[in-house]
Design an enzyme around this catalytic site. Sequence first.
Site, PDB file in Angstrom:
ATOM      1  N   CYS A 172     -19.603  -3.057 -29.097  1.00 38.04           N
ATOM      2  CA  CYS A 172     -19.646  -4.160 -30.066  1.00 38.04           C
ATOM      3  C   CYS A 172     -19.646  -3.581 -31.485  1.00 38.04           C
ATOM      4  O   CYS A 172     -19.834  -2.375 -31.697  1.00 38.04           O
ATOM      5  CB  CYS A 172     -20.884  -5.020 -29.827  1.00 38.04           C
ATOM      6  SG  CYS A 172     -22.420  -4.266 -30.380  1.00 38.04           S
TER       7      CYS A 172
ATOM      8  N   GLU B 180     -31.974  -6.227 -21.978  1.00 37.66           N
ATOM      9  CA  GLU B 180     -31.933  -7.604 -22.488  1.00 37.66           C
ATOM     10  C   GLU B 180     -33.344  -8.164 -22.685  1.00 37.66           C
ATOM     11  O   GLU B 180     -34.345  -7.539 -22.316  1.00 37.66           O
ATOM     12  CB  GLU B 180     -31.112  -8.471 -21.527  1.00 37.66           C
ATOM     13  CG  GLU B 180     -29.672  -7.988 -21.451  1.00 37.66           C
ATOM     14  CD  GLU B 180     -28.754  -8.909 -20.688  1.00 37.66           C
ATOM     15  OE1 GLU B 180     -29.229  -9.794 -19.943  1.00 37.66           O
ATOM     16  OE2 GLU B 180     -27.514  -8.739 -20.847  1.00 37.66           O
TER      17      GLU B 180
ATOM     18  N   ASN C 247     -28.175  -1.077 -21.030  1.00 36.42           N
ATOM     19  CA  ASN C 247     -28.506  -2.266 -21.835  1.00 36.42           C
ATOM     20  C   ASN C 247     -29.858  -2.816 -21.406  1.00 36.42           C
ATOM     21  O   ASN C 247     -30.228  -2.799 -20.227  1.00 36.42           O
ATOM     22  CB  ASN C 247     -27.388  -3.313 -21.786  1.00 36.42           C
ATOM     23  CG  ASN C 247     -27.005  -3.782 -20.403  1.00 36.42           C
ATOM     24  OD1 ASN C 247     -27.150  -3.068 -19.423  1.00 36.42           O
ATOM     25  ND2 ASN C 247     -26.503  -4.997 -20.324  1.00 36.42           N
TER      26      ASN C 247
ATOM     27  N   CYS D  31     -22.784  -1.543 -32.510  1.00 36.83           N
ATOM     28  CA  CYS D  31     -22.839  -0.184 -31.935  1.00 36.83           C
ATOM     29  C   CYS D  31     -21.849   0.750 -32.632  1.00 36.83           C
ATOM     30  O   CYS D  31     -22.129   1.932 -32.834  1.00 36.83           O
ATOM     31  CB  CYS D  31     -22.557  -0.230 -30.439  1.00 36.83           C
ATOM     32  SG  CYS D  31     -23.925  -0.909 -29.489  1.00 36.83           S
TER      33      CYS D  31
ATOM     34  N   CYS E 113     -27.790  -2.870 -26.712  1.00 33.95           N
ATOM     35  CA  CYS E 113     -26.694  -2.337 -25.891  1.00 33.95           C
ATOM     36  C   CYS E 113     -26.991  -0.916 -25.411  1.00 33.95           C
ATOM     37  O   CYS E 113     -27.739  -0.165 -26.048  1.00 33.95           O
ATOM     38  CB  CYS E 113     -25.400  -2.288 -26.688  1.00 33.95           C
ATOM     39  SG  CYS E 113     -24.811  -3.876 -27.278  1.00 33.95           S
TER      40      CYS E 113
ATOM     41  N   GLU F 292     -25.132   1.740 -25.480  1.00 33.40           N
ATOM     42  CA  GLU F 292     -24.734   2.804 -26.414  1.00 33.40           C
ATOM     43  C   GLU F 292     -25.839   3.075 -27.429  1.00 33.40           C
ATOM     44  O   GLU F 292     -26.159   4.217 -27.757  1.00 33.40           O
ATOM     45  CB  GLU F 292     -23.495   2.405 -27.230  1.00 33.40           C
ATOM     46  CG  GLU F 292     -22.273   2.083 -26.452  1.00 33.40           C
ATOM     47  CD  GLU F 292     -22.192   0.606 -26.103  1.00 33.40           C
ATOM     48  OE1 GLU F 292     -23.145   0.087 -25.493  1.00 33.40           O
ATOM     49  OE2 GLU F 292     -21.177  -0.005 -26.415  1.00 33.40           O
TER      50      GLU F 292
HETATM   51  N1  THU Z   1     -23.320  -4.575 -23.830  1.00 30.81           N
HETATM   52  C1  THU Z   1     -23.540  -3.231 -23.878  1.00 30.81           C
HETATM   53  O1  THU Z   1     -24.606  -2.750 -23.485  1.00 30.81           O
HETATM   54  N2  THU Z   1     -22.548  -2.437 -24.359  1.00 30.81           N
HETATM   55  C2  THU Z   1     -21.294  -2.872 -24.649  1.00 30.81           C
HETATM   56  O2  THU Z   1     -20.440  -2.077 -24.984  1.00 30.81           O
HETATM   57  C3  THU Z   1     -20.979  -4.313 -24.564  1.00 30.81           C
HETATM   58  C4  THU Z   1     -22.137  -5.201 -24.343  1.00 30.81           C
HETATM   59  C5  THU Z   1     -24.355  -5.421 -23.203  1.00 30.81           C
HETATM   60  C6  THU Z   1     -25.154  -6.285 -24.101  1.00 30.81           C
HETATM   61  C7  THU Z   1     -25.610  -7.371 -23.149  1.00 30.81           C
HETATM   62  O3  THU Z   1     -26.767  -6.945 -22.454  1.00 30.81           O
HETATM   63  C8  THU Z   1     -24.484  -7.483 -22.146  1.00 30.81           C
HETATM   64  O4  THU Z   1     -23.715  -6.303 -22.297  1.00 30.81           O
HETATM   65  C9  THU Z   1     -23.612  -8.692 -22.322  1.00 30.81           C
HETATM   66  O5  THU Z   1     -23.170  -8.805 -23.610  1.00 30.81           O
END
Ligand code: THU
Length: 126
Positions: A86, A43, A41, A89, A52, A54
């Site tokens: 999510c 941010e 991920n 994704c 994310c 994925e």
């Molecule tokens: N996130 C992912 O990378 N994949 C997931 O399956 C769930 C959420 C990340 C997005 C964000 O950076 C952090 O988790 C919190 O939501």
Amino acid sequence: MKTVEMVKVAKEVLRNAYAPYSNFRVSAVLFGEDGLFTGVNVENASYGLTVCAERVAVFKAVSEGKRKFEKILVYTPGRENLPYPCGACRQVMAEFFGEDFRVIVANDSEEEQFTLGELLPFNFKR
Ligand code: THU
């Protein structure tokens, strides 16, 4: 490739996760006939721009002309939350992979496995 091997790769790439805002670190390992692609991920201070793990893995693969995959492992450290993909994704995976594509979610205490069809029935396709 076995789940335990995918988890090993996921733990290695997790160091690249950029999650200073949520502190929720996630990595993903996409595997199949077209090889192995990873993602973490990423941010942003403008929170909504976060991508994310994925989606990073899928876009890395697709942008290199690779679309044949059988499964993805999504990993987050710790023993509490499981990183269920999510909705965004799920829709992105449904664009490129079929309903039998497998999605494995894992942390340090458990793992669960689903098909993409289970996670996103009636996905939008054009
Ligand atoms: N996130 C992912 O990378 N994949 C997931 O399956 C769930 C959420 C990340 C997005 C964000 O950076 C952090 O988790 C919190 O939501």
